[in-house]
Design a protein around this motif. Structure first.
Motif, PDB file in Angstrom:
ATOM      1  N   TYR A 127       0.810  -1.219   0.000  1.00 35.19           N
ATOM      2  CA  TYR A 127       0.000   0.000   0.000  1.00 35.19           C
ATOM      3  C   TYR A 127       0.845   1.270   0.000  1.00 35.19           C
ATOM      4  O   TYR A 127       0.448   2.274  -0.597  1.00 35.19           O
ATOM      5  N   ILE A 154      -9.044   6.311  -2.086  1.00 36.01           N
ATOM      6  CA  ILE A 154      -9.278   4.946  -2.576  1.00 36.01           C
ATOM      7  C   ILE A 154      -9.009   3.936  -1.463  1.00 36.01           C
ATOM      8  O   ILE A 154      -9.781   2.983  -1.262  1.00 36.01           O
ATOM      9  N   LEU A 155      -7.930   4.135  -0.719  1.00 42.08           N
ATOM     10  CA  LEU A 155      -7.590   3.207   0.352  1.00 42.08           C
ATOM     11  C   LEU A 155      -8.579   3.283   1.512  1.00 42.08           C
ATOM     12  O   LEU A 155      -8.847   2.273   2.169  1.00 42.08           O
ATOM     13  N   ILE A 173     -11.820   3.862   1.214  1.00 48.17           N
ATOM     14  CA  ILE A 173     -12.975   3.076   0.757  1.00 48.17           C
ATOM     15  C   ILE A 173     -12.660   1.591   0.813  1.00 48.17           C
ATOM     16  O   ILE A 173     -13.492   0.770   1.234  1.00 48.17           O
ATOM     17  N   TRP A 174     -11.457   1.230   0.396  1.00 47.51           N
ATOM     18  CA  TRP A 174     -11.030  -0.166   0.413  1.00 47.51           C
ATOM     19  C   TRP A 174     -10.967  -0.686   1.853  1.00 47.51           C
ATOM     20  O   TRP A 174     -11.355  -1.824   2.130  1.00 47.51           O
ATOM     21  N   LEU A 175     -10.511   0.149   2.783  1.00 53.57           N
ATOM     22  CA  LEU A 175     -10.450  -0.240   4.186  1.00 53.57           C
ATOM     23  C   LEU A 175     -11.847  -0.492   4.741  1.00 53.57           C
ATOM     24  O   LEU A 175     -12.072  -1.481   5.453  1.00 53.57           O
ATOM     25  N   PHE A 213     -14.452  -1.400   3.040  1.00 52.29           N
ATOM     26  CA  PHE A 213     -14.913  -2.640   2.422  1.00 52.29           C
ATOM     27  C   PHE A 213     -14.315  -3.854   3.130  1.00 52.29           C
ATOM     28  O   PHE A 213     -15.007  -4.852   3.377  1.00 52.29           O
ATOM     29  N   LEU A 214     -13.025  -3.785   3.480  1.00 54.31           N
ATOM     30  CA  LEU A 214     -12.374  -4.908   4.151  1.00 54.31           C
ATOM     31  C   LEU A 214     -12.945  -5.135   5.544  1.00 54.31           C
ATOM     32  O   LEU A 214     -13.108  -6.289   5.970  1.00 54.31           O
ATOM     33  N   LYS A 228     -21.405  -4.265  -0.197  1.00 52.15           N
ATOM     34  CA  LYS A 228     -20.840  -5.492   0.354  1.00 52.15           C
ATOM     35  C   LYS A 228     -20.987  -6.683  -0.605  1.00 52.15           C
ATOM     36  O   LYS A 228     -20.406  -7.744  -0.354  1.00 52.15           O
ATOM     37  N   GLU A 282      -4.513  -7.465   5.368  1.00 54.10           N
ATOM     38  CA  GLU A 282      -4.666  -6.285   4.526  1.00 54.10           C
ATOM     39  C   GLU A 282      -5.075  -5.065   5.351  1.00 54.10           C
ATOM     40  O   GLU A 282      -4.593  -3.950   5.111  1.00 54.10           O
ATOM     41  N   ILE A 303      -2.909  -1.600   5.601  1.00 53.23           N
ATOM     42  CA  ILE A 303      -3.453  -0.284   5.231  1.00 53.23           C
ATOM     43  C   ILE A 303      -3.264   0.705   6.375  1.00 53.23           C
ATOM     44  O   ILE A 303      -2.870   1.857   6.164  1.00 53.23           O
TER      45      ILE A 303
END
Length: 608
Positions: free
Chosen positions: A62, A81-82, A84-86, A88-89, A357, A465, A469
């Motif tokens: 990352y 972006i990260l 949003i990705w976080l 989601f994770l 999700k 992940e 992050i």
């Protein structure tokens, strides 16, 4: 001469600005946080040439993505972006743990004929604490230069959050009488764990014996819970009192010693011989529901429903091949069509969440077999999907465990994963020939063991992940791992507890929710420190050196003060908790967090 091969830092003047150019690919001493010392045009070079900027765990680098993948002027976009990705994770981690991993553990407990009491403080406690425990394991695996801030920040930070904000929110729902014996047991055990952990951090190292003592303490806790329960039942029989039956009615003072296993944030209930993982306590031993149940009549939003909130909709089975595909597509569908049409929220937040999700839920359905006794009559059996699982799940697990091992050649041009693929195909053929579509086979419960293994693989890799992050965020924003742990990681792993415990209180079970606020983090701390450090010290054949910082000292003080104050205040209130106690706990957390951030930014000078 290539600047990236220089062994020393060189000063270059360009346009009146000083550029510090590093670079040595072999430099193990440089810290990734030093990236801010360099001009933006050289930050990517620094990141690429600094070992500390790379993570050995996880699939995505990352920090490299932030500083090298996009133009430096687009750094805010990379961070967005990260974020949003976080998010989601975190949602994927919650779904993997609650809707796939926990049901598998409940089925395994039934197959092994474990009593509710033992299963509640072992398998189900592990299932509900899996996100926290695996996050701690990942943080230890990614530990650099003895920095354990992420580990203790997350575990102890979540402890502060749960014992103040969540416990306070439960109390604000309404006054109630706390369970005396379980409350005192868990708080005393937790205080002892916190002080022992402080001793380890202050000593600056963790030995194998000290690490494994956490696991031993957990075993002692389990024994105390079981023996205490047996003694209480014996005492009841001696007084010729019937065993308390917990029903769907508000709690009274008469059952305040209750049937409680607060070492788990979830529960297992027995109904018609089956174990279920919802929020309703119908009898037997009260061990609560895992993290969050479905939407109830009060309108509570279930952020973790994913699978089990839809009504049982059996696919019409016929002899035609079309119905096979219809059944398969229905089984892997990440969106409940019936539930979608029923949603009437004004801002469509439920639908937005369902769509957000959906990718994660879709992949989980494809790779994790789910046996769920609460879904009748087939217990989530889908012949086409389960046959597919026989092929894909073994291959996924071997890649998730180690991609290097999966691709290693057993013989020329015959990688290891092919063996698992062939074994999976053979198993799929056997299942296809020996099962029916309209009813589950006698060996259906065996799929729970597949779900257990693949669930662990998903939780482990998602936790990796998330930790990576957060470490990257710490580099970008110059935030210590301890603060990242006690804020974002702790909040992410605990937000479901806040929702589920408050929902439990509103359904008339506040004592159960309060008990989980102390028993849950106790379990997570014992195994979240015991398991990873036991493995690390055994692997290194030596002790592990750890850093002890000012913010970590304040974290211990905050958690100890929260626990000790509750240990004093609650008995003084004769275990009759009122809203004023909840307000006190929430204010206490606000003060704790404010002081922690001020110490982190060096506004308050605090040294150890």
């Amino acid at each position: 001469m290539n600047l990236l091969k220089l062994s020393v830092a060189t000063t270059v003047l360009s346009g009146g600005h000083q550029l510090l150019v590093l670079a040595d690919n072999e430099d193990d001493t440089a810290e990734c946080s030093d990236v801010h010392k360099y001009n933006s045009s050289w930050q990517c070079h620094f990141v690429n040439s600094t070992k500390d900027c790379y993570s050995d765990e996880g699939y995505i680098q990352y920090i490299v993505f932030i500083y090298c993948s996009l133009h430096r002027s687009l750094l805010p976009l990379a961070v967005t972006i990260l974020i949003i990705w976080l998010l989601f994770l975190f949602i994927a981690l919650a779904i993997a743990a609650d809707n796939f991993f926990c049901p598998s553990l409940e089925v395994i407990a039934k197959v092994l004929r474990m009593s509710d009491n033992i299963a509640g403080v072992t398998l189900l406690a592990f299932g509900n604490g899996a996100p926290d425990v695996f996050s701690a394991i990942s943080a230890v695996a990614n530990m650099k230069n003895g920095d354990v801030g992420m580990v203790f920040g997350a575990l102890l930070g979540a402890g502060v959050f749960l014992t103040t904000v969540v416990a306070g929110a439960v109390t604000l729902v309404g006054s109630f009488h706390a369970m005396e014996r379980p409350f005192l047991r868990d708080v005393i055990f937790y205080i002892g764990t916190v002080f022992f952990t402080f001793y380890l951090c202050h000593s600056g190292r963790v030995t194998f014996a000290e690490a494994i003592s956490y696991i031993g303490a957990y075993v002692v806790y389990v024994v105390v819970v079981i023996v205490g329960r047996l003694i209480y039942r014996y005492w009841q029989r001696m007084r010729n009192l019937p065993s308390p039956i917990i029903t769907e009615v508000p709690e009274s003072d008469d059952d305040r010693e209750g049937n409680e296993n607060p070492g788990t944030r979830g529960s297992m209930e027995s109904s018609n011989g089956h174990l279920r993982h919802n929020g309703q306590i119908t009898g037997g031993i009260n061990e609560r529901s895992p993290l969050l149940g479905p939407v109830d009549d009060t309108g509570e939003v279930d952020l973790r429903d994913g699978v089990s909130d839809q009504e049982e909709e059996e696919v019409v089975v016929s002899d035609g091949s079309a119905s096979v595909w219809v059944e398969f597509l229905h089984a892997i569908s990440p969106i409940d069509v019936a539930g979608w049409n029923r949603r009437k929220d004004k801002f469509h937040l439920g639908r937005i969440y369902a769509v957000f999700k959906a990718p994660g839920l879709f992949v989980l359905k494809l790779t994790v077999p789910l046996v769920d006794y609460s879904k009748r009559p087939k217990h989530n059996w889908s012949k086409p999907l389960n046959v597919f699982h026989c092929v894909i799940t073994p291959v996924f697990c071997v890649f998730a465990a180690s991609s290097h091992f999966a691709l290693e050649n057993l013989c020329p041009r015959f990688p290891m994963f092919v063996i698992f693929l062939i074994a999976g195909v053979i198993l799929a053929i056997v299942v296809f020939l020996t099962s029916h579509r309209d009813r589950p086979p006698v060996y259906h419960s065996a799929f729970a063991f597949f779900g257990f293994i693949s669930g662990i693989m998903w939780i482990k890799n998602i936790a990796n992940e998330i930790v990576n992050i957060l470490q990257a965020a710490g580099v970008v924003f110059s935030i210590s791992n301890t603060v990242l742990g006690l804020t974002f990681l702790a909040w992410g792993n605990s937000i479901s507890d806040l929702i589920s415990d408050v929902s439990m209180a509103r359904r008339g079970r506040p004592r159960t929710g309060l008990s989980a606020c102390f028993g849950g983090p106790l379990f997570n701390t014992l195994l979240g420190i015991g398991i990873p450090f036991t493995y690390a010290t055994y692997q290194h054949k030596s002790f592990i050196s750890i850093k002890f910082t000012a913010i970590q000292l304040f974290l211990f003080i905050g958690l100890a003060f929260s626990l000790i104050s509750s240990l004093v205040v609650v008995p003084l209130m004769r275990f009759r908790l009122k809203r004023m106690y909840g307000i006190y706990l929430i204010v206490l957390y606000a003060i704790f967090l404010t002081l922690a951030l001020l110490i982190e930014r060096d506004v308050i000078h605090w040294t150890v």
